[in-house]
Structure formats: structure tokens, C-alpha cells
Write a protein that holds these residues in place. Structure first.
Motif, PDB file in Angstrom:
ATOM      1  N   ILE A  54     -37.894  20.958 -43.394  1.00 15.55           N
ATOM      2  CA  ILE A  54     -37.660  19.619 -43.927  1.00 15.55           C
ATOM      3  C   ILE A  54     -36.170  19.330 -43.883  1.00 15.55           C
ATOM      4  CG2 ILE A  54     -37.902  18.126 -45.943  1.00 15.55           C
ATOM      5  CD1 ILE A  54     -40.225  19.998 -46.805  1.00 15.55           C
ATOM      6  N   LYS A  55     -35.805  18.246 -43.213  1.00 17.05           N
ATOM      7  CA  LYS A  55     -34.407  17.842 -43.126  1.00 17.05           C
ATOM      8  C   LYS A  55     -34.148  16.731 -44.135  1.00 17.05           C
ATOM      9  CE  LYS A  55     -33.915  18.903 -38.185  1.00 17.05           C
ATOM     10  NZ  LYS A  55     -33.571  18.339 -36.850  1.00 17.05           N
ATOM     11  N   GLY A  56     -33.093  16.897 -44.938  1.00 17.89           N
ATOM     12  CA  GLY A  56     -32.775  15.867 -45.916  1.00 17.89           C
ATOM     13  C   GLY A  56     -32.186  16.477 -47.165  1.00 17.89           C
ATOM     14  N   ASN A  57     -32.038  15.660 -48.195  1.00 18.96           N
ATOM     15  CA  ASN A  57     -31.508  16.106 -49.478  1.00 18.96           C
ATOM     16  C   ASN A  57     -32.469  17.125 -50.080  1.00 18.96           C
ATOM     17  OD1 ASN A  57     -31.379  16.041 -52.510  1.00 18.96           O
ATOM     18  ND2 ASN A  57     -29.608  14.765 -52.081  1.00 18.96           N
ATOM     19  N   ASN A  58     -31.978  18.331 -50.352  1.00 24.01           N
ATOM     20  CA  ASN A  58     -32.897  19.390 -50.783  1.00 24.01           C
ATOM     21  C   ASN A  58     -33.491  19.140 -52.166  1.00 24.01           C
ATOM     22  OD1 ASN A  58     -30.659  20.084 -52.356  1.00 24.01           O
ATOM     23  ND2 ASN A  58     -30.065  21.767 -51.024  1.00 24.01           N
ATOM     24  N   LEU A  59     -32.777  18.444 -53.042  1.00 23.75           N
ATOM     25  CA  LEU A  59     -33.324  18.152 -54.369  1.00 23.75           C
ATOM     26  C   LEU A  59     -34.523  17.211 -54.253  1.00 23.75           C
ATOM     27  CD1 LEU A  59     -33.073  18.526 -57.421  1.00 23.75           C
ATOM     28  CD2 LEU A  59     -31.566  16.526 -57.459  1.00 23.75           C
ATOM     29  N   LEU A  60     -34.402  16.169 -53.424  1.00 24.50           N
ATOM     30  CA  LEU A  60     -35.504  15.237 -53.231  1.00 24.50           C
ATOM     31  C   LEU A  60     -36.679  15.933 -52.550  1.00 24.50           C
ATOM     32  CD1 LEU A  60     -33.644  11.997 -52.089  1.00 24.50           C
ATOM     33  CD2 LEU A  60     -34.045  12.873 -54.384  1.00 24.50           C
ATOM     34  N   ALA A  61     -36.381  16.797 -51.586  1.00 24.84           N
ATOM     35  CA  ALA A  61     -37.445  17.515 -50.877  1.00 24.84           C
ATOM     36  C   ALA A  61     -38.206  18.433 -51.823  1.00 24.84           C
ATOM     37  CB  ALA A  61     -36.858  18.309 -49.715  1.00 24.84           C
ATOM     38  N   LEU A  62     -37.482  19.153 -52.682  1.00 22.34           N
ATOM     39  CA  LEU A  62     -38.136  20.067 -53.616  1.00 22.34           C
ATOM     40  C   LEU A  62     -39.069  19.320 -54.555  1.00 22.34           C
ATOM     41  CD1 LEU A  62     -35.118  22.386 -54.480  1.00 22.34           C
ATOM     42  CD2 LEU A  62     -37.228  23.100 -53.342  1.00 22.34           C
ATOM     43  N   HIS A  63     -38.609  18.175 -55.068  1.00 24.26           N
ATOM     44  CA  HIS A  63     -39.457  17.400 -55.976  1.00 24.26           C
ATOM     45  C   HIS A  63     -40.641  16.782 -55.241  1.00 24.26           C
ATOM     46  CE1 HIS A  63     -37.641  17.519 -59.981  1.00 24.26           C
ATOM     47  NE2 HIS A  63     -36.504  17.728 -59.353  1.00 24.26           N
ATOM     48  N   SER A  64     -40.476  16.493 -53.961  1.00 21.71           N
ATOM     49  CA  SER A  64     -41.588  15.953 -53.182  1.00 21.71           C
ATOM     50  C   SER A  64     -42.639  17.018 -52.892  1.00 21.71           C
ATOM     51  CB  SER A  64     -41.069  15.344 -51.872  1.00 21.71           C
ATOM     52  OG  SER A  64     -40.204  14.251 -52.145  1.00 21.71           O
ATOM     53  N   LEU A  65     -42.237  18.280 -52.878  1.00 27.38           N
ATOM     54  CA  LEU A  65     -43.169  19.394 -52.658  1.00 27.38           C
ATOM     55  C   LEU A  65     -43.824  19.862 -53.953  1.00 27.38           C
ATOM     56  CD1 LEU A  65     -40.996  21.563 -50.253  1.00 27.38           C
ATOM     57  CD2 LEU A  65     -43.039  20.276 -49.623  1.00 27.38           C
ATOM     58  N   LYS A  66     -43.252  19.465 -55.070  1.00 28.10           N
ATOM     59  CA  LYS A  66     -43.634  20.054 -56.355  1.00 28.10           C
ATOM     60  C   LYS A  66     -45.110  19.833 -56.689  1.00 28.10           C
ATOM     61  CE  LYS A  66     -42.151  19.950 -61.201  1.00 28.10           C
ATOM     62  NZ  LYS A  66     -41.158  19.373 -62.126  1.00 28.10           N
ATOM     63  N   LYS A  67     -45.639  18.620 -56.467  1.00 31.67           N
ATOM     64  CA  LYS A  67     -47.011  18.338 -56.859  1.00 31.67           C
ATOM     65  C   LYS A  67     -47.990  19.247 -56.125  1.00 31.67           C
ATOM     66  CE  LYS A  67     -50.367  14.602 -57.329  1.00 31.67           C
ATOM     67  NZ  LYS A  67     -50.627  13.143 -57.154  1.00 31.67           N
ATOM     68  N   ARG A  68     -47.721  19.518 -54.854  1.00 32.87           N
ATOM     69  CA  ARG A  68     -48.662  20.293 -54.052  1.00 32.87           C
ATOM     70  C   ARG A  68     -48.428  21.801 -54.162  1.00 32.87           C
ATOM     71  NH1 ARG A  68     -51.359  18.157 -48.619  1.00 32.87           N
ATOM     72  NH2 ARG A  68     -52.859  19.832 -48.334  1.00 32.87           N
ATOM     73  N   PHE A  69     -47.175  22.221 -54.383  1.00 28.97           N
ATOM     74  CA  PHE A  69     -46.861  23.648 -54.307  1.00 28.97           C
ATOM     75  C   PHE A  69     -46.438  24.270 -55.642  1.00 28.97           C
ATOM     76  CE2 PHE A  69     -46.246  22.209 -49.921  1.00 28.97           C
ATOM     77  CZ  PHE A  69     -46.967  23.173 -49.235  1.00 28.97           C
ATOM     78  N   ALA A  70     -46.438  23.502 -56.723  1.00 28.79           N
ATOM     79  CA  ALA A  70     -46.022  24.054 -58.018  1.00 28.79           C
ATOM     80  C   ALA A  70     -46.879  25.263 -58.378  1.00 28.79           C
ATOM     81  CB  ALA A  70     -46.130  22.990 -59.103  1.00 28.79           C
ATOM     82  N   GLY A  71     -46.202  26.361 -58.751  1.00 32.11           N
ATOM     83  CA  GLY A  71     -46.894  27.569 -59.169  1.00 32.11           C
ATOM     84  C   GLY A  71     -47.519  28.369 -58.052  1.00 32.11           C
ATOM     85  N   LYS A  72     -47.154  28.078 -56.781  1.00 38.43           N
ATOM     86  CA  LYS A  72     -47.791  28.757 -55.649  1.00 38.43           C
ATOM     87  C   LYS A  72     -46.827  29.546 -54.769  1.00 38.43           C
ATOM     88  CE  LYS A  72     -51.543  25.394 -55.233  1.00 38.43           C
ATOM     89  NZ  LYS A  72     -52.233  24.447 -54.326  1.00 38.43           N
ATOM     90  N   VAL A  73     -45.525  29.446 -55.015  1.00 38.52           N
ATOM     91  CA  VAL A  73     -44.541  30.052 -54.116  1.00 38.52           C
ATOM     92  C   VAL A  73     -44.176  31.452 -54.615  1.00 38.52           C
ATOM     93  CG1 VAL A  73     -42.241  29.821 -53.102  1.00 38.52           C
ATOM     94  CG2 VAL A  73     -43.632  27.777 -53.504  1.00 38.52           C
ATOM     95  N   LYS A  74     -44.331  32.462 -53.761  1.00 34.62           N
ATOM     96  CA  LYS A  74     -44.085  33.845 -54.182  1.00 34.62           C
ATOM     97  C   LYS A  74     -42.640  34.272 -54.012  1.00 34.62           C
ATOM     98  CE  LYS A  74     -46.964  37.091 -54.131  1.00 34.62           C
ATOM     99  NZ  LYS A  74     -47.883  38.218 -53.862  1.00 34.62           N
ATOM    100  N   LEU A  75     -41.920  33.631 -53.083  1.00 32.84           N
ATOM    101  CA  LEU A  75     -40.537  34.050 -52.844  1.00 32.84           C
ATOM    102  C   LEU A  75     -39.678  32.858 -52.469  1.00 32.84           C
ATOM    103  CD1 LEU A  75     -38.381  36.266 -52.443  1.00 32.84           C
ATOM    104  CD2 LEU A  75     -39.126  36.411 -50.065  1.00 32.84           C
ATOM    105  N   ILE A  76     -38.557  32.698 -53.158  1.00 30.44           N
ATOM    106  CA  ILE A  76     -37.562  31.681 -52.826  1.00 30.44           C
ATOM    107  C   ILE A  76     -36.243  32.383 -52.588  1.00 30.44           C
ATOM    108  CG2 ILE A  76     -36.258  29.695 -53.681  1.00 30.44           C
ATOM    109  CD1 ILE A  76     -38.689  28.924 -55.351  1.00 30.44           C
ATOM    110  N   TYR A  77     -35.585  32.028 -51.495  1.00 34.94           N
ATOM    111  CA  TYR A  77     -34.233  32.521 -51.211  1.00 34.94           C
ATOM    112  C   TYR A  77     -33.354  31.311 -50.986  1.00 34.94           C
ATOM    113  CZ  TYR A  77     -30.239  34.203 -48.584  1.00 34.94           C
ATOM    114  OH  TYR A  77     -28.958  34.443 -48.166  1.00 34.94           O
TER     115      TYR A  77
END
Length: 207
Positions: A54-77
Motif C-alpha cells: 500500500i502506497k500512501g500515508n501509513n497512518l491512514l492506511a493502518l486505520h483503513s486496514l483496521k476493520k478487516r485485520f484488527a486482532g489478526k496480525v501475528k507479526l509487525i515490523y
């Protein structure tokens, strides 16, 4: 040029800023190049199985992913700006208070994306490591795992030009946090026979 809205004085602006956005110009990319997107690959639960760039502002991208991926990500770097007042392709010269707000906004949504057994690794150097550690202790509710020191350079070249004023910077850090006590590390142990270990030992000390 990100604006740091105050949560009390500008709640409406914050709500609009962090509302999910529509992604545009989506393409499928594979070994044969770019293609029109014909839909995401999903599993039986409807979870997206494609890798997403995803290209763009990472804060906006993260919030746009939140509804679908909240509580599902095993690793963030993440590899955020080190805030060293350096000339780089991104803003690396915040006031420290602004930088900490910048980081807090992203860490909070990253925490929400993590699964109960998930981990986050944050790369940083010594300019802000201590301040970031205190912030992360709050955001991740003291689920600190470790601070890994990573050697990043040698004691040579330009780094040694001003060594009489300051010790050379030779390392970065990885701050490691987990979402909850459910997150466990599973080290992979490689068994070696005695002769191989003995050979490594002798090779090391013969140099």
C-alpha cells in the motif's frame, strides 16, 4: 506535513482523518508483471490471503486496514524515522514531542491490529530509543519482551573522524513487545555433534 490534531480541541477532524479510506488503482503483480485486479484471494473465513503493498500515508492506511485485520496480525515490523535531523527521503527532523505523538498514533493502531499471540519489532537508534521505550511501555501495557542490540557498522572510516568528542555509533536497537501473555517465542534449536562444535571453537580462536 502531517498535522498533529489535539484530541480534545479537534475530535471531528481526527474522526474524519482516521475514517477508513477507499484504496484506488489496485493492481495484481506477479512474476509476469502488472494485471488488473480481479478480486482478492481469500480463505474460507473471508480473510485476505494476498500480500498487499500500500502506497500512501501509513497512518491512514493502518486505520483503513483496521476493520478487516484488527486482532489478526501475528507479526509487525516497523522502521520509523530515527528523528536525527538528517537529510533523508522522509521527514526526520521532528521536535521530540511531535515525533512521540507521530509514533503514538501509529503504535496504538498497530497494537489493535495484533492478534493476542502477536509481536511487534520496532527498529530505532540511540537518539530516541529511551523515549520510545517509555512510550511503548504505556501503549503495550508493559508487555516488553527484549531490546535487541544489532551491530550496524564498524569502527572505521568517517565514523572515527570525531571520536575525540563522541564515541562512534555502531549499533541500532530492536524494541520487542507482545500483545499479551498468549504470545510465546518458539526458538528453533539446531543440534550439532561434538566434533562440529569443537571445530568451530578451534577455528574461532585460531584467528
Amino acid at each position: 506535513d502531517e498535522i498533529f490534531w489535539n484530541e480534545i480541541l479537534a475530535p471531528d477532524e481526527i474522526s474524519r482523518l482516521l475514517d477508513p479510506k477507499v484504496f484506488t488503482n489496485a493492481k495484481r503483480i506477479d512474476k509476469d508483471g502488472e494485471h488488473n485486479l480481479d478480486g482478492f484471494k481469500t480463505n474460507e473465513n473471508g480473510d485476505i490471503k494476498d500480500n498487499l503493498i500500500i502506497k500512501g500515508n501509513n497512518l491512514l492506511a493502518l486505520h483503513s486496514l483496521k476493520k478487516r485485520f484488527a486482532g489478526k496480525v501475528k507479526l509487525i515490523y516497523i522502521d520509523p524515522p530515527y528523528n536525527r535531523e538528517a537529510e533523508t527521503f522522509y521527514n526526520d527532523s521532528f521536535h521530540r514531542s511531535s515525533w512521540l505523538v507521530f509514533m503514538k498514533n501509529r503504535l496504538e493502531v498497530a497494537r489493535d491490529l495484533l492478534s493476542p499471540d502477536g509481536f511487534i519489532f520496532i527498529q530505532i537508534d540511540d537518539a530516541q530509543q529511551a523515549y520510545l521505550k517509555v512510550l511503548c511501555d504505556e501503549v503495550f501495557e508493559n508487555n516488553f519482551v527484549n531490546c535487541v542490540t544489532v551491530k550496524s557498522s564498524e569502527t572505521s572510516g568517517v565514523k572515527m573522524a570525531h571520536v575525540e568528542k563522541k564515541l562512534p555509533k555502531l549499533k541500532d536497537y530492536l524494541l520487542v513487545y507482545r500483545k499479551s501473555n498468549e504470545a510465546l517465542l518458539h526458538p528453533i534449536q539446531i543440534e550439532k555433534d561434538f566434533l562440529e562444535k569443537d571445530k568451530d571453537y578451534l577455528n574461532y580462536y585460531s584467528k
